[in-house]
Design a protein around this motif. Structure first.
Motif, PDB file in Angstrom:
ATOM      1  N   SER A 282     -17.322   2.723 -19.468  1.00  0.00           N
ATOM      2  CA  SER A 282     -16.232   2.247 -19.904  1.00  0.00           C
ATOM      3  C   SER A 282     -15.457   1.381 -18.885  1.00  0.00           C
ATOM      4  N   HIS A 283     -15.502   1.620 -17.841  1.00  0.00           N
ATOM      5  CA  HIS A 283     -15.025   1.198 -16.458  1.00  0.00           C
ATOM      6  C   HIS A 283     -15.365  -0.411 -16.370  1.00  0.00           C
ATOM      7  N   GLU A 284     -16.872  -0.339 -16.468  1.00  0.00           N
ATOM      8  CA  GLU A 284     -17.226  -1.702 -16.401  1.00  0.00           C
ATOM      9  C   GLU A 284     -17.141  -2.641 -17.373  1.00  0.00           C
ATOM     10  N   TYR A 285     -16.942  -1.933 -18.613  1.00  0.00           N
ATOM     11  CA  TYR A 285     -16.852  -2.864 -19.705  1.00  0.00           C
ATOM     12  C   TYR A 285     -15.361  -3.293 -19.696  1.00  0.00           C
ATOM     13  N   PHE A 286     -14.279  -2.546 -19.375  1.00  0.00           N
ATOM     14  CA  PHE A 286     -13.062  -2.812 -19.098  1.00  0.00           C
ATOM     15  C   PHE A 286     -12.837  -4.000 -18.158  1.00  0.00           C
ATOM     16  N   HIS A 287     -13.706  -4.101 -17.175  1.00  0.00           N
ATOM     17  CA  HIS A 287     -13.692  -5.122 -16.237  1.00  0.00           C
ATOM     18  C   HIS A 287     -13.941  -6.732 -17.061  1.00  0.00           C
ATOM     19  N   LEU A 288     -14.593  -6.603 -18.158  1.00  0.00           N
ATOM     20  CA  LEU A 288     -14.697  -8.023 -19.056  1.00  0.00           C
ATOM     21  C   LEU A 288     -13.450  -8.577 -18.924  1.00  0.00           C
ATOM     22  N   TRP A 289     -12.326  -7.837 -19.384  1.00  0.00           N
ATOM     23  CA  TRP A 289     -10.836  -8.402 -19.001  1.00  0.00           C
ATOM     24  C   TRP A 289     -10.501  -8.280 -17.752  1.00  0.00           C
ATOM     25  N   ASN A 290     -10.154  -7.230 -17.236  1.00  0.00           N
ATOM     26  CA  ASN A 290      -9.639  -7.010 -15.801  1.00  0.00           C
ATOM     27  C   ASN A 290     -10.389  -6.903 -14.754  1.00  0.00           C
ATOM     28  N   VAL A 291     -10.370  -8.213 -14.324  1.00  0.00           N
ATOM     29  CA  VAL A 291     -11.308  -8.847 -13.020  1.00  0.00           C
ATOM     30  C   VAL A 291     -12.267 -10.104 -13.342  1.00  0.00           C
ATOM     31  N   LYS A 292     -13.082  -9.628 -14.609  1.00  0.00           N
ATOM     32  CA  LYS A 292     -13.874 -10.924 -14.804  1.00  0.00           C
ATOM     33  C   LYS A 292     -13.023 -12.002 -15.482  1.00  0.00           C
ATOM     34  N   ARG A 293     -11.917 -11.913 -16.029  1.00  0.00           N
ATOM     35  CA  ARG A 293     -11.003 -12.892 -16.722  1.00  0.00           C
ATOM     36  C   ARG A 293      -9.680 -12.829 -16.233  1.00  0.00           C
ATOM     37  N   ILE A 294      -9.233 -11.571 -16.175  1.00  0.00           N
ATOM     38  CA  ILE A 294      -7.763 -11.468 -15.492  1.00  0.00           C
ATOM     39  C   ILE A 294      -8.236 -11.337 -14.144  1.00  0.00           C
ATOM     40  N   THR A 295      -8.162 -12.583 -13.339  1.00  0.00           N
ATOM     41  CA  THR A 295      -8.653 -12.555 -11.917  1.00  0.00           C
ATOM     42  C   THR A 295      -7.714 -12.931 -11.173  1.00  0.00           C
ATOM     43  N   ARG A 419      -1.873 -14.723 -20.747  1.00  0.00           N
ATOM     44  CA  ARG A 419      -1.106 -15.652 -19.750  1.00  0.00           C
ATOM     45  C   ARG A 419      -2.272 -16.308 -18.953  1.00  0.00           C
ATOM     46  N   TYR A 420      -3.169 -15.361 -18.544  1.00  0.00           N
ATOM     47  CA  TYR A 420      -4.269 -15.642 -17.333  1.00  0.00           C
ATOM     48  C   TYR A 420      -5.447 -15.660 -17.814  1.00  0.00           C
ATOM     49  N   GLY A 421      -5.803 -14.475 -18.483  1.00  0.00           N
ATOM     50  CA  GLY A 421      -7.148 -14.431 -18.908  1.00  0.00           C
ATOM     51  C   GLY A 421      -7.751 -15.459 -19.930  1.00  0.00           C
ATOM     52  N   GLN A 422      -6.994 -15.861 -20.602  1.00  0.00           N
ATOM     53  CA  GLN A 422      -7.276 -16.816 -21.857  1.00  0.00           C
ATOM     54  C   GLN A 422      -7.236 -18.226 -21.219  1.00  0.00           C
ATOM     55  N   SER A 423      -6.292 -18.509 -20.272  1.00  0.00           N
ATOM     56  CA  SER A 423      -6.536 -19.916 -19.549  1.00  0.00           C
ATOM     57  C   SER A 423      -7.257 -19.983 -18.640  1.00  0.00           C
ATOM     58  N   GLY A 424      -7.822 -19.039 -17.958  1.00  0.00           N
ATOM     59  CA  GLY A 424      -8.555 -18.947 -16.781  1.00  0.00           C
ATOM     60  C   GLY A 424      -7.928 -19.356 -15.563  1.00  0.00           C
ATOM     61  N   GLU A 425      -6.594 -19.140 -15.494  1.00  0.00           N
ATOM     62  CA  GLU A 425      -5.647 -19.279 -14.189  1.00  0.00           C
ATOM     63  C   GLU A 425      -5.786 -18.209 -13.593  1.00  0.00           C
ATOM     64  N   GLY A 426      -5.641 -18.046 -12.230  1.00  0.00           N
ATOM     65  CA  GLY A 426      -5.821 -16.953 -11.341  1.00  0.00           C
ATOM     66  C   GLY A 426      -4.200 -16.157 -11.450  1.00  0.00           C
ATOM     67  N   VAL A 427      -4.554 -14.891 -11.208  1.00  0.00           N
ATOM     68  CA  VAL A 427      -3.250 -14.068 -11.108  1.00  0.00           C
ATOM     69  C   VAL A 427      -2.620 -14.072  -9.826  1.00  0.00           C
ATOM     70  N   PRO A 428      -1.389 -14.472  -9.635  1.00  0.00           N
ATOM     71  CA  PRO A 428      -0.846 -14.525  -8.161  1.00  0.00           C
ATOM     72  C   PRO A 428      -0.761 -13.019  -7.830  1.00  0.00           C
ATOM     73  N   GLU A 429      -0.478 -13.100  -6.469  1.00  0.00           N
ATOM     74  CA  GLU A 429      -0.222 -11.648  -5.816  1.00  0.00           C
ATOM     75  C   GLU A 429       1.068 -11.189  -6.493  1.00  0.00           C
ATOM     76  N   GLY A 430       0.986  -9.802  -6.773  1.00  0.00           N
ATOM     77  CA  GLY A 430       1.984  -9.014  -7.510  1.00  0.00           C
ATOM     78  C   GLY A 430       1.933  -9.335  -8.968  1.00  0.00           C
ATOM     79  N   GLY A 431       0.975 -10.193  -9.349  1.00  0.00           N
ATOM     80  CA  GLY A 431       1.220 -10.412 -10.872  1.00  0.00           C
ATOM     81  C   GLY A 431       1.391  -9.176 -11.874  1.00  0.00           C
TER      82      GLY A 431
END
Length: 599
Positions: A282-295, A419-431
């Motif tokens: 479950s942890h690694e699959y959630f990274h499909l969004w949070n890390v791999k795309r929300i980066t 805002r970030y995952g779909q566009s491929g834009e990196g998340v700023p610090e404190g995002g």
């Protein structure tokens, strides 16, 4: 997709028993008159430690038009070949003896590699399409390949040519090679596979595992609007006698688990080991969004040659750790009391670490490069865990949002995705903090300041009470008490010592403990307490015989020299949490709990 690429890598593995991959990189594109720079990553995405992957490379050679050329070393991970016209080739071998999920491994039973461990990047072509050819080992005709990388032309066993859009994609699809089994299921019409390498127990109920994984993946994809669409997703799992771990990738994850983690056919019970495995998936699959795309922008922009510092790893790992168990509940893999046990175990891990009062979550995130992945005997005292404490922080944020606004942490993650995952834009610090305040309309400045930059305890028990959850902090009842519900009562006193599994060799001495006061050190080997021989099985039983506050004679070896000291055990600290559903009379609290836990 096109198979016309300017960079073609070829990987061979003859002989497999030598534990080395043979790598060739052919560059056909003309790069101008300047020297060509090649660089190998120093770290792998998702694992924040400089690993100097080039240290495993040997027999490095370069050629132009088939003739050898001189290599100019730049630093430990990069080199140049001289200017010239026409194509170029580099050849080298990579020692592959790391059985973890992070590097490369090869023997006569299986192979595995992450591209970051094998492939030098021609820096001028980093953003260009690349091709990979994996050659079948002649000595292992029954071997096959499992990977999420796009195939161009492969045989029935998976050997042949693959394609990547650029270098970052090339190194983000690990390869499992050998005689594994494949177990397929679909989520949103996307093929998913559980790939099991290693020696598997014939009595393991793999069908049950696949069914549970399908429910977990379905629940997570529902949260993110059933996006993104993928060609496939693989759980590449190496089943071993002893081991645990995982690493996320853009369309797969690499896992290690124990043989006894899986349920038995015909056994309806759910073991703690199996729950841990499901939580890992479950942890690694959630990274499909949070890390791999929300980066994090700082990670996304890194060329992997040096550290990429961020204070936000609590967001990427801690929030994911909160959701990994929560999705076991949402998918129906565990019930609410069991979920509360898992939450209590997380709280207990944090409570038992003196480091929570020494290092903030932001500091722990920033210093991960020198601390988290390189623990020592003092880490428990000084290094906060941004996974566990980050999960509690995410819980507190979710409950605060649910109490004081009309949004939840789910909505925050969904906004980050759009805002970030779909566009491929990196998340700023404190995002994440900024989005939480924006969409909730709350002033969370004080909350984030205390949760991220102070070393005080998080107010999770007070928040849980407002959701109809009773949180009790108690003493541990036994060496295997990791938190949650128990019928036992505390008996043994506390010394502040931790030992190696199955031995009496000290691994940790807790700060402000009787052991520290007595002068005991890591690597001391305890042999007798009050003149009675000590064994791992007898240690806690003998402590039960000593009243709190009464000195006891402890004999131990240090550097093969027999020593003795008086140690005074004390009452066991209240460092263990139990969470249970409380009776609710307040309708507002009942509604909050129903919305969060469904009960």
């Amino acid at each position: 997709m096109t198979s016309k690429t300017s960079v073609i890598y070829t990987v061979g593995m003859e002989p497999a028993g030598a534990r080395r991959f043979k790598v060739r990189c052919d560059v056909s594109r003309q790069l101008g008159d300047g020297a060509w720079l090649f660089r190998m990553p120093a770290w792998i995405r998702g694992s924040y430690l400089i690993r100097d992957l080039a240290k495993h490379v040997f027999d490095l050679r370069a050629y132009r038009k088939g003739l050898p050329v001189q290599i100019e070393r730049i630093d430990k991970s990069s080199f140049r070949i001289p200017a010239g016209s026409g194509s170029a080739r580099i050849e080298y071998q990579v020692h592959a003896s790391d059985p973890s999920v992070r590097k490369a491994f090869l023997n006569d039973q299986r192979g595995f590699f992450n591209g970051s461990s094998l492939f030098y990047c021609p820096e001028a072509l980093r953003q260009f399409p690349m091709e990979l050819c994996v050659e079948a080992p002649k000595a292992h005709e029954n071997w096959k390949i499992a990977t999420s990388m796009k195939p161009i032309a492969i045989d029935a066993q998976g050997f042949g040519r693959y394609w990547a859009e650029n270098y970052d994609e090339l190194i983000d699809h690990p390869f499992e090679i050998g005689t594994f089994s494949r177990h397929r299921f679909e989520v949103d019409a996307i093929p998913h596979e559980l790939v099991l390498a290693g020696r598997n127990d014939a009595d393991a109920d793999v069908d049950r595992v696949v069914s549970d994984l399908e429910r977990i993946c379905t629940a997570q994809r529902e949260m993110f609007g059933r996006e993104p669409m993928l060609d496939n997703y693989l759980f590449l799992t190496n089943v071993v006698n002893m081991g645990y771990g995982g690493l996320e990738h853009r369309a797969s994850c690499a896992l290690i688990c124990c043989r006894n983690d899986f349920p038995r056919v015909g056994d309806p019970a759910q073991s703690g080991e199996y729950r841990n495995f499901l939580g890992l998936c479950s942890h690694e699959y959630f990274h499909l969004w949070n890390v791999k795309r929300i980066t994090a922008e700082r990670f996304k922009s890194s060329d992997l040659s040096r550290e990429a510092y961020s204070e936000d790893l609590w967001h990427y790992e801690g929030v994911t750790s909160y959701y990994d168990d929560l999705f076991l509940l949402r998918s129906g893999c565990v019930d609410v009391p069991t979920y509360l046990d898992l939450l209590a175990q997380t709280a207990t891990r944090v409570q038992r670490s003196p480091a929570q009062h020494r290092q903030s979550l932001a500091e722990a995130s920033f210093e991960t490069w020198i601390k988290f992945y390189q623990p020592d005997d003092n880490s428990l005292n000084v290094n906060a865990n941004y996974y566990s404490k980050g999960a509690l922080m995410a819980l507190c944020l979710d409950l605060t949002l649910r109490r004081d606004s009309q949004v939840t942490l789910d909505a925050v993650m969904q906004t980050l995705w759009k805002r970030y995952g779909q566009s491929g834009e990196g998340v700023p610090e404190g995002g994440l903090a900024a989005v939480a305040q924006e969409i909730s309309g709350l002033d969370l400045t004080s909350f984030f300041s205390q949760a991220l930059y102070s070393t005080g305890e998080l107010p999770f028990s007070e928040l849980l009470a407002l959701f109809g959850i009773s949180a009790e902090r108690r003493a541990s009842t036994s060496p295997i008490d990791i938190g949650g519900r128990t019928l036992a009562t505390a008996r043994a006193c506390w010394t502040g010592l931790r030992m190696q599994t199955g031995s009496m060799v000290v691994t940790h001495v807790m700060d402000d403990s009787p052991a520290q006061d007595a002068g005991l050190c890591v690597d001391d080997e305890l042999v007798a307490l009050d003149a009675l021989k000590l064994t791992p099985q007898q240690w806690h039983k003998q402590l039960e015989l000593i009243p709190a506050g009464r000195p006891a004679q402890l004999h131990y070896f240090r550097d093969n020299e027999l020593r003795s000291v008086l140690i005074t055990p004390i009452e066991h600290p209240m460092d263990t949490w139990t969470l249970v559903l409380a009776e609710i009379k307040d309708k507002e609290i009942a509604a909050r709990r129903k919305a969060w836990l469904g009960v």
